[in-house]
Design an enzyme around this catalytic site. Structure first.
Site, PDB file in Angstrom:
ATOM      1  CB  SER A 193      -0.846  -0.128   1.118  1.00 37.11           C
ATOM      2  OG  SER A 193      -1.213   1.424   1.749  1.00 37.11           O
ATOM      3  CE1 TYR A 242      -4.758  -2.266   5.043  1.00 35.87           C
ATOM      4  CE2 TYR A 242      -3.534  -0.264   4.664  1.00 35.87           C
ATOM      5  CZ  TYR A 242      -4.210  -1.259   4.134  1.00 35.87           C
ATOM      6  OH  TYR A 242      -4.214  -1.633   2.983  1.00 35.87           O
TER       7      TYR A 242
END
Ligand SMILES: NC(=O)c1ccc[n+]([C@@H]2O[C@H](COP(=O)([O-])OP(=O)(O)OC[C@H]3O[C@@H](n4cnc5c(N)ncnc54)[C@H](O)[C@@H]3O)[C@@H](O)[C@H]2O)c1
Ligand SMILES: O=C(O)[C@H](O)[C@@H](O)[C@H](O)[C@H](O)CO
Length: 265
Positions: A145, A158
């Protein structure tokens, strides 16, 4: 050397978390490039429509059950994959998120995210690499990401999992390069899917995002097609351990903000 560097004909690609979202887009892109697929989901029944779709493209799609938080499930899935054939490509896509201020994150939230995104990806890669090593060939694509390379308030566990994926990618690339396996990280920016659709219902958020993206729009899942085929194919044969950001340029944002401020002064 292949005439078409991006041709995946005759190859078998395994994609985790393929019941919906980006996992299905990765699968479609690889199937269109010629690959047959092993697609996995926690509930095999959820894969039925996607099997039909891939078969309509003239490719095979083998559905297997996999919960990446369950070691036994990873071992069972890997053994079943080996029976299907030589896996050339692994896309470690299964993942999840819990968006909360850091002070509200629970022990269970943290475990869910890290166990799914980081531990799951490692142990799937471990099992599939064991099959790739004797063939001296493999392409592992770990999904990261933009938060693999920068922090983001409200996403602490995350971002830790995604930063970990980037480091894992480098270590596995270092370890398995001698076995003919490349390991890279495909790091998407912001793409609307089930995981984050609530964010896109907030116009203020969309405006904030678009303002920070040099290409002036959030990502559309097809924007990832080229990158996944590239990292899965002969075209990337001398690239390993890298993180490829497909983010409309948002990861350059800190510099842009400085220039904008400077131009006002
Ligand atoms: N959408 C984005 O903007 C974006 C950006 C960067 C990275 N990602 C990552 O890309 C991947 C796909 O995300 P998405 O946006 O399509 O979200 P999504 O929620 O639609 O898809 C996630 C997939 O992972 C599966 N999954 C979750 N937990 C699992 C488990 N324990 N075992 C097996 N499968 C499990 C889900 O069932 C689903 O198929 C995720 O890893 C996500 O973190 C998404
Ligand atoms: O659930 C979310 O908050 C988002 O979907 C994240 O997955 C981001 O989009 C992404 O990781 C940024 O690259």
């Amino acid at each position: 050397m292949a005439e078409n560097l991006f041709d995946l004909t005759g190859q078998l690609a395994l994609i985790t978390g393929a019941s919906r979202g980006l996992g299905q887009y990765f699968g479609r892109a690889l199937a269109r490039a010629g690959a047959d697929l092993i697609i996995t989901s926690r509930k095999k029944a959820d894969l039925a429509p996607f099997v039909t779709e891939i078969e309509a493209l003239g490719r095979k799609a083998h559905p297997l059950e996999l919960d990446v938080r369950d070691h036994e499930s990873i071992l069972t899935m890997s053994a079943a994959a080996e029976q299907i054939g030589q896996v050339h490509i692994l896309v470690n896509n299964a993942g999840c998120n819990v968006r909360k201020p850091a002070v509200d994150v629970t022990w269970d939230d943290y475990n869910l995210i890290l166990e799914t995104n980081l531990r799951g990806s490692f142990f799937v890669a471990q099992q599939i690499a064991k099959q790739m090593i004797p063939h001296r060939y493999g392409r592992i694509v770990n999904i990261g990401s933009v938060t693999s390379v920068f922090g983001f308030a409200g996403l602490a566990p995350y971002t830790a999992s995604r930063g970990g994926i980037r480091q894992l990618t480098m270590s596995l690339a270092d370890e398995w390069g001698r076995d003919g396996i490349t390991v890279n990280c495909l790091a998407p920016g912001w793409f609307q899917t089930a995981q984050n659709k609530v964010l896109y219902e907030n116009q203020e958020w969309v405006d904030y995002l678009v303002d920070r993206i040099p290409l002036k729009r959030p990502g559309e899942p097809h924007d990832l097609d080229g990158a996944v085929v590239f990292l899965a194919s002969e075209a990337s044969r001398y690239i390993t351990g890298q993180t490829l950001l497909v983010d409309g340029g948002i990861s350059t944002g800190a510099t842009r903000a400085t220039v904008q401020l400077a131009s006002k002064s």
